[in-house]
Write a protein that holds these residues in place. Structure first.
Motif, mmCIF file in Angstrom:
data_model
loop_
_atom_site.group_PDB
_atom_site.id
_atom_site.type_symbol
_atom_site.label_atom_id
_atom_site.label_comp_id
_atom_site.label_asym_id
_atom_site.label_seq_id
_atom_site.Cartn_x
_atom_site.Cartn_y
_atom_site.Cartn_z
ATOM 1 N N PRO A 1 18.207 50.258 7.878
ATOM 2 C CA PRO A 1 18.694 51.174 6.824
ATOM 3 C C PRO A 1 19.698 52.190 7.335
ATOM 4 C CG PRO A 1 16.417 51.670 7.428
ATOM 5 C CD PRO A 1 16.757 50.363 8.061
ATOM 6 N N ALA A 2 19.591 52.585 8.600
ATOM 7 C CA ALA A 2 20.555 53.536 9.163
ATOM 8 C C ALA A 2 21.950 52.918 9.201
ATOM 9 C CB ALA A 2 20.117 53.961 10.563
ATOM 10 N N MET A 3 22.020 51.662 9.598
ATOM 11 C CA MET A 3 23.307 50.958 9.634
ATOM 12 C C MET A 3 23.870 50.765 8.224
ATOM 13 S SD MET A 3 24.075 47.103 11.051
ATOM 14 C CE MET A 3 23.209 47.443 12.565
ATOM 15 N N ALA A 4 22.996 50.324 7.303
ATOM 16 C CA ALA A 4 23.440 50.104 5.925
ATOM 17 C C ALA A 4 23.876 51.416 5.285
ATOM 18 C CB ALA A 4 22.309 49.475 5.111
ATOM 19 N N GLY A 5 23.120 52.481 5.536
ATOM 20 C CA GLY A 5 23.459 53.781 4.972
ATOM 21 C C GLY A 5 24.785 54.309 5.483
ATOM 22 N N THR A 6 25.055 54.112 6.771
ATOM 23 C CA THR A 6 26.317 54.580 7.351
ATOM 24 C C THR A 6 27.506 53.820 6.762
ATOM 25 O OG1 THR A 6 25.171 55.112 9.411
ATOM 26 C CG2 THR A 6 27.561 54.976 9.510
ATOM 27 N N ILE A 7 27.352 52.501 6.627
ATOM 28 C CA ILE A 7 28.411 51.700 6.002
ATOM 29 C C ILE A 7 28.665 52.201 4.585
ATOM 30 C CG2 ILE A 7 28.996 49.412 5.101
ATOM 31 C CD1 ILE A 7 27.478 48.225 7.499
ATOM 32 N N GLY A 8 27.571 52.397 3.824
ATOM 33 C CA GLY A 8 27.704 52.872 2.453
ATOM 34 C C GLY A 8 28.355 54.234 2.372
ATOM 35 N N LYS A 9 28.014 55.123 3.302
ATOM 36 C CA LYS A 9 28.568 56.480 3.300
ATOM 37 C C LYS A 9 30.076 56.461 3.539
ATOM 38 C CE LYS A 9 27.198 59.875 2.769
ATOM 39 N NZ LYS A 9 27.297 60.762 1.586
ATOM 40 N N VAL A 10 30.518 55.708 4.536
ATOM 41 C CA VAL A 10 31.955 55.617 4.835
ATOM 42 C C VAL A 10 32.713 55.119 3.609
ATOM 43 C CG1 VAL A 10 33.695 54.449 6.225
ATOM 44 C CG2 VAL A 10 31.599 55.291 7.310
ATOM 45 N N VAL A 11 32.171 54.094 2.979
ATOM 46 C CA VAL A 11 32.850 53.467 1.843
ATOM 47 C C VAL A 11 32.902 54.401 0.640
ATOM 48 C CG1 VAL A 11 32.700 51.591 0.172
ATOM 49 C CG2 VAL A 11 32.258 51.144 2.586
#
Length: 505
Positions: free
Chosen positions: A73-83
């Motif tokens: 979830p940390a990886m997915a959340g970071t990707i989502g945040k950047v986007v």
């Protein structure tokens, strides 16, 4: 929802277990994973023995532990945040005439800002508050806000103030309680379906731009097969990293162009730079008129929090085992942390407008992990991405971005919606939510269907008859009238000109 009756011995055992969980500390109750028959059993036990403390320090290894599953979830959340922050900054930048360099620098700035608040709230003093993410449904409204003369700081400060009022009055949890399973399930189905379609379209649009449309088809087909295999082997929590890996490698191997462009660096950390007359936003500080202009938009933004937050909480409830209520996302605490983060982020000069962080909480629920540990890792990943720069290029590359959002957020939302509408008289309410949301948006669909459902016109009549007058029609009617009025003012009702514009003329 029906429950199977338990014998007295089983009930007593559960009561003893609950009492022991309350009296003993997490550290004493923790057991190594080697003592459990499966990894799932270990993760479920971790959820059941945690005892999060509100407004008191929650420390790693004393109150929670880090597991490999937290990185997903940390990886997915970071990707989502950047986007998502990039999308909001870019949507503001275009009508204001700001450059791509502004967008990039503000995204990096926001990644550093959010990391501080993640650690402070979700990782330390409010461990049941979901991370304060980005308000995606606001993106289509931003050009209207700018055209009306709206100031981003005024907009953000009003969202923060109204959110604080809703959190302190516990209005968010009240609205969640008034939303039936049918209404919530329909919302999840709509959001999951619309989100999946939009990401597939975006991937094909990207492939057409590089004149290699077949790449989109192959990447999505590979993602479907991967997701099915992970579902079969009960390893669905690995969907985000493996899908990103397969999507990125497949596209690159088939000849899709990609290069790292964003070099390491730090954004300007001076708020006065961002709110200068000739620097940053180039708007200066807001005036009283700026606050008046954005008030209807801020009301709408905060009113849309409740269905968003509710969907995330329900997804946890479906994914977590029994006796884990104390570690599930608290809607009022999430609203409080989101409001504080929004207020300070706007003062500092960030472009983010906050909501519950869906790209984090959905994968975390699938992985059966509590909020705090993954929150700390998300903050770390955000700092790394913001300073290093290169991961930002990878996160916004379409083959990586689209499949990450599809398997990490939208397909799980579809599954959760179908799960919630399997039993009882829920399908009528779910269908009306989808219908009304398609007409306007999910906030309109939620408020209208909640009113019809609580009145007993659709859905479970027995549930409606048990509600008080306040819960049955007064609060739902107030929310529907408020939201519909605000949408009419800002021009969100199809075929109806913006009343605010007519009033000005």
């Amino acid at each position: 929802m029906t429950t199977t009756p338990k014998d007295d011995t089983s009930s007593q055992a559960e009561q003893v277990s609950d009492t022991q969980t309350v009296s003993d500390s997490y550290k004493n109750l923790h057991k190594p994973s080697s003592e459990f028959a499966s990894r799932d059993d270990y993760l479920e036990h971790e959820l059941q023995i945690m005892q999060p403390k509100r407004w008191r320090p929650n420390l790693p290894f004393r109150d929670y532990r880090f597991e490999f599953e937290d990185t997903i979830p940390a990886m997915a959340g970071t990707i989502g945040k950047v986007v998502m922050v990039g999308a909001i900054a870019a949507t503001f930048a275009a009508p204001l005439g700001l450059s791509d360099a502004f967008v990039l620098e503000n995204v990096r700035y926001e990644l550093l800002i959010v990391a501080i608040f993640i650690i402070l709230f979700s990782g330390f003093i409010l461990p049941t508050a979901n991370l304060a993410g980005t308000h995606g449904p606001l993106i289509p409204l931003i050009p209207i806000v700018v055209a009306a003369g709206g100031h981003p700081m005024a907009f953000g400060l009003l969202i923060g103030a109204l959110g604080l009022l809703l959190a302190i009055s516990k209005g968010g949890s009240l609205l969640a309680r008034l939303t039936s399973k049918g209404v919530c399930g329909g919302l999840l189905l709509y959001l999951g379906f619309i989100g999946t379609i939009s990401q597939v379209k975006k991937l094909f649009a990207w492939a057409e731009q590089i004149q290699m449309t077949h790449i989109a088809f192959i990447v999505i087909l590979a993602t479907i097969l991967l997701y099915a295999l992970l579902e079969h082997f009960k390893k669905r929590w690995l969907a985000v990293p493996l899908s990103c890996l397969i999507g990125g490698l497949t596209a690159f191997a088939l000849g899709a162009p990609f290069e790292f462009k964003t070099a390491p660096g730090l954004p300007n950390m001076n708020p006065m730079y961002w709110w200068g007359e000739n620097t940053g936003w180039m708007l200066g500080l807001p005036t009283l008129e700026s606050f008046v202009v954005v008030l209807p938009f801020a009301i709408l933004a905060v009113a849309m929090w409740s269905p968003d937050f509710l969907g995330h909480q329900v997804f946890q409830k479906i994914s977590y085992p029994k006796r884990t209520e104390k570690v599930q996302m608290n809607i009022d605490d999430t609203m409080l942390s989101a409001s504080v983060r929004q207020t300070f982020g706007s003062i500092l000069g960030g472009s983010n407008f906050t909501s519950s962080w869906g790209t984090y909480i959905v994968p975390a629920a699938i992985a059966k992990r509590p909020i705090p540990a993954g929150a700390i890792l998300t903050a770390l990943f955000c700092v790394i991405a913001g300073i290093w720069g290169y991961p930002m290029d990878l996160a916004i590359w379409q083959p990586v971005l689209c499949v990450a959002l599809i398997v990490g957020v939208f397909i799980p939302l579809l599954e959760a919606g179908m799960e919630m509408t399997r039993e009882g008289k829920t399908t009528q309410s779910a269908a009306i939510v989808v219908f009304a949301s398609t007409l306007v948006n999910p906030a309109f669909g939620w408020s209208l269907t909640m009113l019809l459902d609580n009145l007993g016109l659709i859905g479970c009549k027995e549930r409606s008859s048990e509600l008080t007058h306040m819960s049955r029609w007064i609060i739902p009617l107030f929310m529907f009238v408020l939201l519909t009025s605000v949408m009419a003012m800002v021009g969100m009702l199809p075929g109806i000109p913006a009343l605010l514009e007519n009033f000005r003329h």
